[in-house]
Design an enzyme around this catalytic site. Structure first.
Site, PDB file in Angstrom:
ATOM      1  N   GLY A  11       0.816  -1.208   0.000  1.00 33.82           N
ATOM      2  CA  GLY A  11       0.000   0.000   0.000  1.00 33.82           C
ATOM      3  C   GLY A  11       0.850   1.258   0.000  1.00 33.82           C
ATOM      4  O   GLY A  11       2.076   1.200  -0.079  1.00 33.82           O
ATOM      5  N   CYS A 147      -3.597  10.968   9.616  1.00 35.42           N
ATOM      6  CA  CYS A 147      -2.834  12.061   9.021  1.00 35.42           C
ATOM      7  C   CYS A 147      -3.418  13.433   9.363  1.00 35.42           C
ATOM      8  O   CYS A 147      -2.687  14.347   9.750  1.00 35.42           O
ATOM      9  CB  CYS A 147      -2.748  11.887   7.507  1.00 35.42           C
ATOM     10  N   SER A 176      -3.741  10.447  -2.228  1.00 33.05           N
ATOM     11  CA  SER A 176      -3.088   9.247  -1.703  1.00 33.05           C
ATOM     12  C   SER A 176      -3.715   8.821  -0.385  1.00 33.05           C
ATOM     13  O   SER A 176      -3.572   7.666   0.029  1.00 33.05           O
ATOM     14  CB  SER A 176      -1.581   9.461  -1.540  1.00 33.05           C
ATOM     15  N   ALA A 180      -4.346   2.752  -2.252  1.00 32.84           N
ATOM     16  CA  ALA A 180      -3.880   2.280  -3.551  1.00 32.84           C
ATOM     17  C   ALA A 180      -4.894   1.424  -4.283  1.00 32.84           C
ATOM     18  O   ALA A 180      -4.630   0.943  -5.381  1.00 32.84           O
ATOM     19  CB  ALA A 180      -2.575   1.503  -3.377  1.00 32.84           C
ATOM     20  N   ASN A 306       0.819  13.536   4.192  1.00 34.62           N
ATOM     21  CA  ASN A 306       0.010  12.526   4.879  1.00 34.62           C
ATOM     22  C   ASN A 306       0.699  11.165   4.963  1.00 34.62           C
ATOM     23  O   ASN A 306       0.438  10.404   5.889  1.00 34.62           O
ATOM     24  CB  ASN A 306      -1.348  12.376   4.188  1.00 34.62           C
TER      25      ASN A 306
END
Lengths: 339, 339, 339, 339
Positions: A11, A147, A176, A180, A306
């Protein structure tokens, strides 16, 4: 040299952990776990690591020798499999949402599911060096925060005694953050140039900020055009008598010696407030503020990458603290400008 | 007023057909076919059509009354279902790749499959008004060419007698060209800001250009950051004695009266060569060139919106011609600047 | 530790030199020269260097002690002031266009001006480690090539004996290549999402490629959406009998031991051809190719960060070679993914 | 047919006025005033108008016959030259900031200068059809509001009786809002992918919102990656007892018959909240909201194209009302998706 395993290594957070840990002078990556890619080359998924590693992904059962494990799996996987890891290593650093809250009820409200290991919730030390450095030195279980939570906490904590209890937080994030796995939501044609309000209320990270800062937070999250980068704007009300100087002093004193938090306090220029764009790849969280003397309102701004200070970099910083290494080890990349 | 059906109406080309046809004064859209979204509102998928239509998607079996059908299905679906459509309507306008080539062998080489209706290959008139306007007036079967093929053909055809037989074509395209189906390839985090060479050789559209212009084309296609937009650069060798003036005259004479092809021939300025950015939503194909008198090399440049002149707009232009309507009907949007 | 001065330190290449040199373990930056910003903080212009340096910009007359000077001034300034630098330092590394060509006539054709120091043209060693490593070890005067030239040279040099003499080169570049001075050409509203053919023929860098590879190059340069990044596509004709394996072998043998050139030769995946996006901040040049066995045409692709391997990073690599240090010193950042 | 003049015709708002007015069936553009470009072709500056017009820019003294004038000059120029225009035309539509506020003191605070024509402040009817349609029918002087003000006003006005008096407004804007004059602030390399807080407090548009809605507004404005597009997020506190249904009803009743305001109220999907991306070129303002029943907080969201509903389109809509034409005349472009 310690040996570390990264679980969920295919990921975005996993890839960033690999980038940082492969370049870390005291660490050897012994396992990059990905059930989907087991047996395939790591640099086939993370092409920036070409010529940096010949590692192959492995399955979770192939992991045998390691001193620390980083969990970068989807939310939910860490809490159900936590016993496997605790029994086999000295050090667990969890980057999922599973152990970020210490209250099962709050957890259930925000994650929509029961916690699978409630007895461990209090055992994880929050991976926020700026708040818990001492506890981290002895921590075997660390939970790295979300994040946007990191940005919110670092921009509010130093001034929590100077402001009223209600915070409206406006967060913007790059793509992002959604991971993914391809889906309609991150299709380029829809996501490019977007200003997508994906969480007008009740984003999970607001619960973390409330926990760590002790305020009531109402958060709105919007996806804007960027791959990396988070920015938080906090609209707060200063207590009577508080002025801009006092706010500045509170930040300055608090972050003077922090290696990865910078108070951005220029009078002018394009970068006089925190801007995620120049932080890509770096472990900095930049904080700043504007105090409107006319209206008595205070706006605080924070920015970070992040995947780094909002994830993998913060995790490595925690590892450095835990191991007694220099805190900046392997985290020296300053970011690019222009970028 | 004629009644039209759009098949594959939930895709990008389908959505663009709906936008143009709903705004077209002589057309009523009676069916927007999408098996996946049948029964759902059209503006739920195409939010730009909110307040423009209350249409629902329907399944293919719900289509009963229509005078013309536009096929915007995935490649392969048109040729296998073509009989269904031919039997029930006067007018088929196919926007897939199925009937763009007239040679089954070439088709098989480029599409990797046998043609399912080879007897019809010669029946479809190529939907290139600039080359086949007269034939289009009486055409019941029209095959609209590929987006990059349109750009390539329109930039090469006027000068085909002035150049050598070998063309190196460099094509750049936005992400909408790869369609509305999410996959790793169009994940925003990977596609954003990319310069992705996805077809260094043998792109399907090169066969169409070769067919229509009568040259040998070797094409390289790269995805760059844009949602809409195609640009082609052709590297050609002029025949001995040909100079820049002659090239300019060839373009000028050819396109003087064309409503949707503009020769861009400014001496200076940021937009002195064709730029897709200002063509989004418009049906123009801009063409231009640079002649290097020192080296005797000629570079031609063309730009268009892949979903409009490279697809839906071109199809509507063909319909206008076929029906004897003004050719620009419903196609008057000039594009935006800045954009 | 050596002391270095950076002249033109407020520009994009200058800023990148500062980032790399401040992080370099064997270098102390003693002067960051900028006439415009003299007396101002370096991190006011380059905000990514906040907390990394307290350096102030100085004027050129304030530079006194240094062992090496990097010239990142506008084109033209280096050749007129070169005597000043040669007399005062052991090591001049020029990043402007002034000493990239060794033929005054070619220089005049491409730069539109007479060379101001023609006697020195032959004295500068080209800053291309992959071609001139041995000469660089003893070089006091080094001229770092243009960003697109580096990509073109590195993708063509290993196969120059396998191909015909004519190369069509298609270059794409991000906006940082046009420098830090604001103008209509790099206004965001015009440049964003652009595919701007700014040099359809006769770009300066083609002369450098021709010089170093010994081919005739006709180059087209297009600005696409990116801040950093250059990609070159070379359309070449292999000599009779040459096949894909031979091309691959030529690249592999040539670059096997190069620290900063990677042959990208995957069979599949989104990154199977060189992509600048993952190289931002890194010193890698990725090269790849596609050989179309049907048509016998060869396409080579190269990518790099124009400010790093296409400028500042290449310069630091040359310094490392010159000083006998490990060639990768200070250049270890691998690039980000996703980014 | 009426004859109109556009002053400040080379700017972004001026260009958009030209696009809309040239395509308007009841209008003839007789003068495109630009002192800088007088004598040059309009489509040299606005390349999207190629083949749509052969008009040349003229200087202000060349304007002789016109029925209406649109002022799209820099702020300050309208109020100092207003007498010239009032004396010579029946209809002045001002798109600058000069006549947006009706209080000289507030004007001075926000614009930092004295008002040059205070006696006229009360004469201008605000160009907000949704609030002042009746007054606009007879208005000879119209002042079109600021782009972010339009979004803020339209998202707050219908619910102003349902909420408390304090509003925190978070605005995001594309780069075209800063105009066509190049400067460091809109250099592509700095502006691309930015999240630039350029006005953390006291943006001028907040005064307009306060004026029209009757609330106290504290506004933060951030530039994000987009050329066109404005989005406003309002954090408001509903009065006790107000619930989501009541809010929805208030919007629905208010905007049911508005041609250019759409309530976006889907339960799911990527576009369930207003998104500027799909509004480029269109005259729609989309509004939406989220009501958090748990916390009792209300978030309203609005989006528009800053150059259209936030400027030129709104002005044309006002003209249509003033002239008694159908309100949507010349404003039918629905926007693109994807885009």
């Amino acid at each position: 040299m310690i040996r570390v395993a990264v679980v969920g290594a295919a990921g975005f957070i996993g890839g960033e952990l690999l980038r940082l840990l492969i370049g870390h002078p005291e660490v050897e990556v012994t396992a990059a776990v990905s059930s989907r890619f087991a047996g395939k080359r790591v640099d086939g998924v993370h092409p920036n690591l070409r010529s940096a590693t010949d590692l192959l992904f492995c399955s979770v059962d192939d992991v045998d020798e390691y001193d620390a494990v980083f969990l970068a799996t989807p939310h939910g996987a860490a809490m159900t499999q936590i016993d496997r890891w605790i029994g086999h290593t000295k050090q667990v650093i969890d980057l999922t949402g599973d152990f970020r809250l210490d209250d099962t009820e709050v957890f259930q409200r925000y994650y929509g599911t029961r916690h699978a290991a409630p007895h461990l919730l209090g055992e994880f030390v929050p991976g926020i060096p700026e708040l818990h450095r001492e506890r981290l030195r002895g921590a075997d279980l660390i939970s790295v925060p979300g994040c946007m939570a990191v940005a919110g906490v670092l921009s509010l904590h130093p001034i929590r005694d100077l402001i009223g209890p209600d915070v409206r937080l406006d967060a913007r994030t790059g793509s992002s953050g959604s991971g993914a796995t391809a889906g309609e939501g991150n299709l380029h044609a829809f996501r490019s140039g977007a200003m997508r309000v994906f969480a007008p209320t009740a984003h999970r990270h607001e619960a973390e900020i409330a926990r760590h800062v002790g305020v009531r937070v109402t958060m709105t999250a919007t996806g804007v055009e960027a791959v990396r980068g988070v920015q938080t704007i906090c609209h707060v009300t200063p207590k009577p008598g508080v002025d801009g100087k006092e706010v500045r002093r509170a930040y300055r004193e608090r972050y003077r010696d922090e290696p990865f938090v910078r108070l951005v306090a220029q009078q002018r220029g394009l970068y006089r407030y925190p801007e995620p764009k120049i932080l890509s790849g770096s472990n900095f969280c930049d904080v700043g503020f504007a105090f409107d003397e006319d209206t008595g309102r205070l706006t605080t701004i924070a920015a970070l990458d992040n995947l780094v200070k909002g994830g993998a970099g913060n995790a490595v910083q925690c590892l450095n603290i835990r191991m007694g290494w220099p805190e900046t080890l392997g985290l020296s990349f300053p970011g690019l400008h222009p970028a």
